[in-house]
Motif scaffolding. Structure first.
Motif, mmCIF file in Angstrom:
data_model
loop_
_atom_site.group_PDB
_atom_site.id
_atom_site.type_symbol
_atom_site.label_atom_id
_atom_site.label_comp_id
_atom_site.label_asym_id
_atom_site.label_seq_id
_atom_site.Cartn_x
_atom_site.Cartn_y
_atom_site.Cartn_z
ATOM 1 N N ALA A 208 0.828 -1.207 0.000
ATOM 2 C CA ALA A 208 0.000 0.000 0.000
ATOM 3 C C ALA A 208 0.864 1.260 0.000
ATOM 4 N N VAL A 209 1.872 1.305 0.875
ATOM 5 C CA VAL A 209 2.714 2.501 0.965
ATOM 6 C C VAL A 209 3.587 2.644 -0.278
ATOM 7 N N LEU A 210 4.134 1.546 -0.772
ATOM 8 C CA LEU A 210 4.990 1.614 -1.960
ATOM 9 C C LEU A 210 4.211 2.087 -3.183
ATOM 10 N N LEU A 211 3.046 1.499 -3.419
ATOM 11 C CA LEU A 211 2.258 1.888 -4.585
ATOM 12 C C LEU A 211 1.739 3.317 -4.450
ATOM 13 N N PHE A 212 1.444 3.754 -3.220
ATOM 14 C CA PHE A 212 1.048 5.147 -3.003
ATOM 15 C C PHE A 212 2.195 6.090 -3.330
ATOM 16 N N GLY A 213 3.389 5.737 -2.867
ATOM 17 C CA GLY A 213 4.538 6.597 -3.125
ATOM 18 C C GLY A 213 4.923 6.662 -4.586
ATOM 19 N N LEU A 214 4.783 5.556 -5.302
ATOM 20 C CA LEU A 214 5.161 5.517 -6.714
ATOM 21 C C LEU A 214 4.054 6.032 -7.627
ATOM 22 N N GLN A 215 2.888 6.373 -7.067
ATOM 23 C CA GLN A 215 1.772 6.906 -7.851
ATOM 24 C C GLN A 215 1.361 5.957 -8.978
ATOM 25 N N THR A 216 1.323 4.663 -8.670
ATOM 26 C CA THR A 216 0.928 3.665 -9.665
ATOM 27 C C THR A 216 -0.577 3.749 -9.906
ATOM 28 N N PRO A 217 -1.085 3.153 -10.975
ATOM 29 C CA PRO A 217 -2.535 3.184 -11.226
ATOM 30 C C PRO A 217 -3.315 2.591 -10.058
ATOM 31 N N LEU A 218 -4.437 3.220 -9.755
ATOM 32 C CA LEU A 218 -5.236 2.769 -8.613
ATOM 33 C C LEU A 218 -5.796 1.367 -8.819
ATOM 34 N N ALA A 219 -5.999 0.974 -10.064
ATOM 35 C CA ALA A 219 -6.481 -0.385 -10.313
ATOM 36 C C ALA A 219 -5.458 -1.409 -9.825
ATOM 37 N N LEU A 220 -4.167 -1.117 -10.020
ATOM 38 C CA LEU A 220 -3.121 -2.015 -9.524
ATOM 39 C C LEU A 220 -3.108 -2.038 -8.003
ATOM 40 N N THR A 221 -3.324 -0.886 -7.390
ATOM 41 C CA THR A 221 -3.382 -0.827 -5.923
ATOM 42 C C THR A 221 -4.513 -1.690 -5.384
ATOM 43 N N VAL A 222 -5.691 -1.597 -6.009
ATOM 44 C CA VAL A 222 -6.829 -2.407 -5.564
ATOM 45 C C VAL A 222 -6.508 -3.888 -5.694
ATOM 46 N N ALA A 223 -5.880 -4.280 -6.806
ATOM 47 C CA ALA A 223 -5.593 -5.698 -7.028
ATOM 48 C C ALA A 223 -4.567 -6.226 -6.032
ATOM 49 N N VAL A 224 -3.463 -5.509 -5.846
ATOM 50 C CA VAL A 224 -2.363 -6.011 -5.011
ATOM 51 C C VAL A 224 -2.707 -5.897 -3.528
ATOM 52 N N VAL A 225 -3.094 -4.696 -3.105
ATOM 53 C CA VAL A 225 -3.406 -4.495 -1.684
ATOM 54 C C VAL A 225 -4.649 -5.289 -1.293
ATOM 55 N N GLY A 226 -5.642 -5.324 -2.174
ATOM 56 C CA GLY A 226 -6.845 -6.103 -1.883
ATOM 57 C C GLY A 226 -6.545 -7.581 -1.742
ATOM 58 N N LEU A 227 -5.617 -8.089 -2.565
ATOM 59 C CA LEU A 227 -5.258 -9.506 -2.457
ATOM 60 C C LEU A 227 -4.602 -9.807 -1.115
ATOM 61 N N ALA A 228 -3.675 -8.946 -0.691
ATOM 62 C CA ALA A 228 -2.996 -9.178 0.584
ATOM 63 C C ALA A 228 -3.982 -9.089 1.754
ATOM 64 N N CYS A 229 -4.819 -8.049 1.770
ATOM 65 C CA CYS A 229 -5.796 -7.915 2.859
ATOM 66 C C CYS A 229 -6.822 -9.041 2.810
ATOM 67 N N GLY A 230 -7.229 -9.429 1.608
ATOM 68 C CA GLY A 230 -8.197 -10.518 1.480
ATOM 69 C C GLY A 230 -7.642 -11.832 1.977
ATOM 70 N N LEU A 231 -6.376 -12.128 1.671
ATOM 71 C CA LEU A 231 -5.766 -13.354 2.185
ATOM 72 C C LEU A 231 -5.685 -13.329 3.706
ATOM 73 N N ALA A 232 -5.493 -12.125 4.274
ATOM 74 C CA ALA A 232 -5.520 -12.021 5.737
ATOM 75 C C ALA A 232 -6.915 -12.326 6.270
ATOM 76 N N PHE A 233 -7.951 -11.856 5.583
ATOM 77 C CA PHE A 233 -9.317 -12.174 6.002
ATOM 78 C C PHE A 233 -9.585 -13.674 5.891
ATOM 79 N N VAL A 234 -9.004 -14.334 4.880
ATOM 80 C CA VAL A 234 -9.156 -15.791 4.760
ATOM 81 C C VAL A 234 -8.655 -16.477 6.019
ATOM 82 N N GLN A 235 -7.548 -15.981 6.584
ATOM 83 C CA GLN A 235 -6.999 -16.573 7.802
ATOM 84 C C GLN A 235 -7.760 -16.144 9.044
ATOM 85 N N VAL A 236 -8.156 -14.866 9.093
ATOM 86 C CA VAL A 236 -8.739 -14.319 10.319
ATOM 87 C C VAL A 236 -10.163 -14.827 10.540
ATOM 88 N N THR A 237 -10.971 -14.914 9.482
ATOM 89 C CA THR A 237 -12.367 -15.342 9.644
ATOM 90 C C THR A 237 -12.417 -16.845 9.886
#
Length: 749
Positions: A208-237
């Protein structure tokens, strides 16, 4: 100079991302340490003997207690009731050894005298657990490793319990110790589970911080950060704890069987499952708590899978599968084909659902115009959609489809549509219709697109009654007709149930009359459009007809169908709920009572709806209320507002008339949702039953878009990227606190 600035930005972004990852890693370690202190001693016990009427002293030779253990029963330790006869022990160590029926040592436990109190049970956890393959009688050897002054005894029964003799040295004491067998304990699992979660959350923070700093496309941010957070939800729930997950799992499992060409049900309609899956299929939410976490993780690692043969009839019913479970079913299909066990299959299905959601969410952000991408990214990364995506919920393809449709409609407001955008518009609009009944009004968004953007430069053509019709109207009409037809085919039975106490013939006649009036109005418009005086008369006449039709419809609906007699009004189920729920007929006959119900529900449940929409209430809220800190909810609301507020000089994406049309769409969704929820609500309830905040998620971007028209508050520059980063931070904190609350639930209750 530009190259140097780019290198500096990259280096700074990497350093900031590493610091963020380190901070999240340390926070995870703290959560594990805190949980270990709070729930590390969580234990469960089975009572073997609850009779204590005498004290047996612990001699130098020690005591030997027989203990029958059933096959498959895990022995983690024991709990004994001590008597110091009022004299506390100063020093020393008491040992408890566990031997199996062959005399092999299976576990040892030690207890300091300082922790032994008079007339209290003291637990001894063995250094290793033992699970016998068959019924056997084990023995406990209880002895001291140091001499002491004064008596130390154990409470026991007067008389021997069958199969549980007690020996003092080699002499039968004619008694049985007051004994409890420890069947489970948390041990070091709080720390272990937190350490497993740390790399995933740290990766999410880093990305999240790296993609924010590099000003990458927001679609890439949703895909990468969402995948990491979603995998955490897979473990947490925990397993089967997401909203209605036991029901959704059964539907996905059935669809997976159909995909594999198998018969999914027996003659009685019960879902057929593999033998290894049968113990896990039920009709209620799963367990939570640290022991549930531990047992599910151990089962995922150690439980055997099996061949993909449907041999056992489960408690779940078949006939619930649909295309909304396609991604989950493919994950289940893959895991079953590989012979994986139940918990691995569950995790695979969750991951497939997560990937399908993120693909649609990233596509929506990519399709959206520049001024709306940040807003969509913030909504897509909220805790609630990610929690739903990381489960078996069929709401996630609905979310992704509506996000894509909304983004495409906004995109085509400012550009000419090419051929693939027209096809995508019709396809997405058609999918929105049957996706979920309450979202049909969203299809009307296609009318915010200027018709000339859909024409393709062909101009107007001759249409009905000699009117000149632009080609774009045909595309919008195709979207509306396709969505309506698919909606009716998917929801006709539910609509009939909602109108079960109304005159269906009169409703059909009213529908036909409405269609005739629309055709007549179109013909009159064609006749009068060339004459200003006739056109003015047509408009006034149309307004009068609309008012009269509305008044007549209200009168007809309030007097249509039979009401409930006094005896029916008093009929209740064993739990006190009325036998009857609100129907359309009952609502129209009791408009004041329905209004009172809604007015009571808003103040009492409004905060809960907001929590459910944001995701600060986790799991199945009807069963478990896992509410994270309200500060996180405030943070998420502020981040969404920051993404929704206009920047100075920014052109609002919606015009004034379009904004009013959007408000009408939102009211249409609210009305449809109210009808659905009322159908679940018994007529003797004082507030709505079953209203969930997550139902508002698909139209949340539309509601926030209205803020873009604000003339009172504007930001100096676009804050959507920072808002997406703030939403990610709140989501990570929600995951951490949610994990802590799930794990410590048994302690809180």
């Amino acid at each position: 100079m530009k190259q140097k600035l780019t290198i500096r930005r990259t280096v700074c972004s990497i350093v900031a991302a590493l610091l963020a990852a380190a901070a999240v890693w340390l926070l995870c370690r703290w959560v594990g340490y805190d949980l270990q202190l709070r729930v590390g001693d969580t234990q469960t016990f089975a009572i073997l003997n609850d009779d204590y009427s005498q004290v047996i002293d612990v001699t130098g030779e020690g005591l030997t207690q027989s203990m029958p253990v059933s096959a498959g029963q895990t022995v983690c330790g024991v709990r004994l009731d001590f008597s110091t006869q009022g004299t506390p022990r100063q020093s020393g160590m008491l040992m408890v050894d566990l031997y199996d029926s062959t005399g092999t040592l299976r576990g040892q436990a030690a207890g300091d005298y300082l922790n032994i109190f008079d007339n209290l049970f003291t637990a001894f956890a063995f250094d290793s657990t033992y699970t016998p393959a068959q019924d056997e009688t084990m023995t406990l050897h209880i002895y001291s490793v140091a001499a002491w002054d004064g008596p130390l005894g154990l409470w026991a029964s007067t008389g021997t319990v069958d199969g549980m003799p007690l020996l003092v040295g080699d002499t039968d004491a004619g008694a049985t110790l007051a004994l409890q067998m420890m069947t489970d304990n948390a041990a070091q699992w709080p720390t272990t589970l937190a350490n497993q979660l740390a790399p995933v959350l740290a990766a999410a923070a880093f990305a999240a911080v790296l993609l924010f700093g590099l000003q990458t496309p927001l679609a890439l941010t949703v895909a990468v950060v969402g995948l990491a957070c979603g995998l955490a939800f897979v473990q947490v729930t925990p397993a089967l704890v997401a909203p209605d997950e036991y029901f959704h799992l059964a539907a996905a499992y059935e669809l997976a069987s159909r995909i594999g060409g198998q018969t999914p049900a027996d003659e009685d309609g019960n879902l057929l499952v593999r033998e290894c899956d049968a113990p896990h299929f039920g009709t209620r939410s799963g367990e939570i708590g640290i022991l549930a976490y531990k047992n599910q993780e151990m089962a995922r690692r150690n439980e055997a899978g099996g061949p993909d043969e449907l041999t056992v009839a489960s408690e779940a019913k078949a006939g619930q599968g649909s295309s909304g479970y396609l991604a989950q079913a493919l994950g289940v299909r893959l895991a079953r084909s590989l012979g994986q066990n139940f918990y691995t299959m569950l995790r695979t299905g969750r991951i497939f659902n997560l990937i399908s959601y993120l693909a649609l969410a990233a596509l929506a952000v990519a399709l959206a115009p520049a001024g709306v991408r940040g807003l969509l990214a913030c909504v897509a990364l909220l805790p609630m959609p990610l929690e739903l995506a990381a489960s078996f919920s069929p709401d996630t393809p609905v979310l992704g489809t509506i996000f894509c449709y909304t983004a495409l409609c906004l995109r085509l407001r400012s550009k000419k549509a090419v051929w693939w955008e027209k096809l995508l518009l019709v396809a997405l609009g058609g999918l929105v219709g049957p996706a979920k009944a309450i979202y049909l009004p969203v299809v009307l968004l296609c009318f915010i697109i200027p018709v000339e953007n859909l024409d393709g430069g062909r101009g107007a053509v001759k249409g009905p009654f000699g009117l000149r019709v632009q080609n774009g109207w045909y595309i919008q009409g195709a979207v509306l007709v396709l969505a309506s037809c698919l909606w009716i085919s998917a929801n006709l039975s539910e609509l009939a149930y909602a109108a079960r106490d109304m005159n269906h013939t009169m409703l059909a006649v009213g529908g036909v009359a409405l269609a005739v009036l629309l055709v007549l109005a179109l013909w009159l418009y064609a006749v009068t459009r060339g004459d200003a005086k006739k056109r003015r008369a047509f408009r006034w006449g149309l307004a009068v007809v609309v008012v009269l039709a509305a008044a007549g419809s209200v009168y007809a609906l309030t007097h249509m169908g039979g009401g409930l007699n006094p005896d029916q009004l008093l009929m209740v189920k064993p739990n006190g709920d009325s036998l009857y729920t609100f129907s359309l007929g009952y609502v129209f006959r009791n408009l004041p009572a329905t209004a009172k119900l809604l007015l009571r529900s808003i103040p009492e449940q409004g905060a809960f709806w907001l929590q459910g929409m944001l995701g600060t209430t986790l799991g199945e809220p009807i069963v478990y209320r896992i509410d994270v800190s309200w500060l996180l909810g405030i943070g998420l609301v502020l981040a969404l507002l920051a993404a929704a507020l206009p920047a100075q000089g920014e052109q609002p994406p919606l015009g004034r008339r379009t904004a009013w049309g959007t408000v009408a769409i939102l009211f249409g969704v609210a009305a449809a949702l109210l009808v659905v929820v009322l159908n679940w609500t018994p007529i003797n309830y004082q507030t709505l039953f079953g209203m969930q905040g997550r139902y508002w998620l698909p139209v949340l971007p539309l509601a926030l878009l209205l803020c873009k028209r604000s003339r009172c508050v504007a930001l100096r520059r676009d804050a959507s990227r920072g808002a997406a980063l703030a939403v990610t931070a709140c989501t990570l904190l929600t995951l951490l606190q949610g994990f802590s609350l799930y794990a410590s639930w048994q302690q809180v209750s």
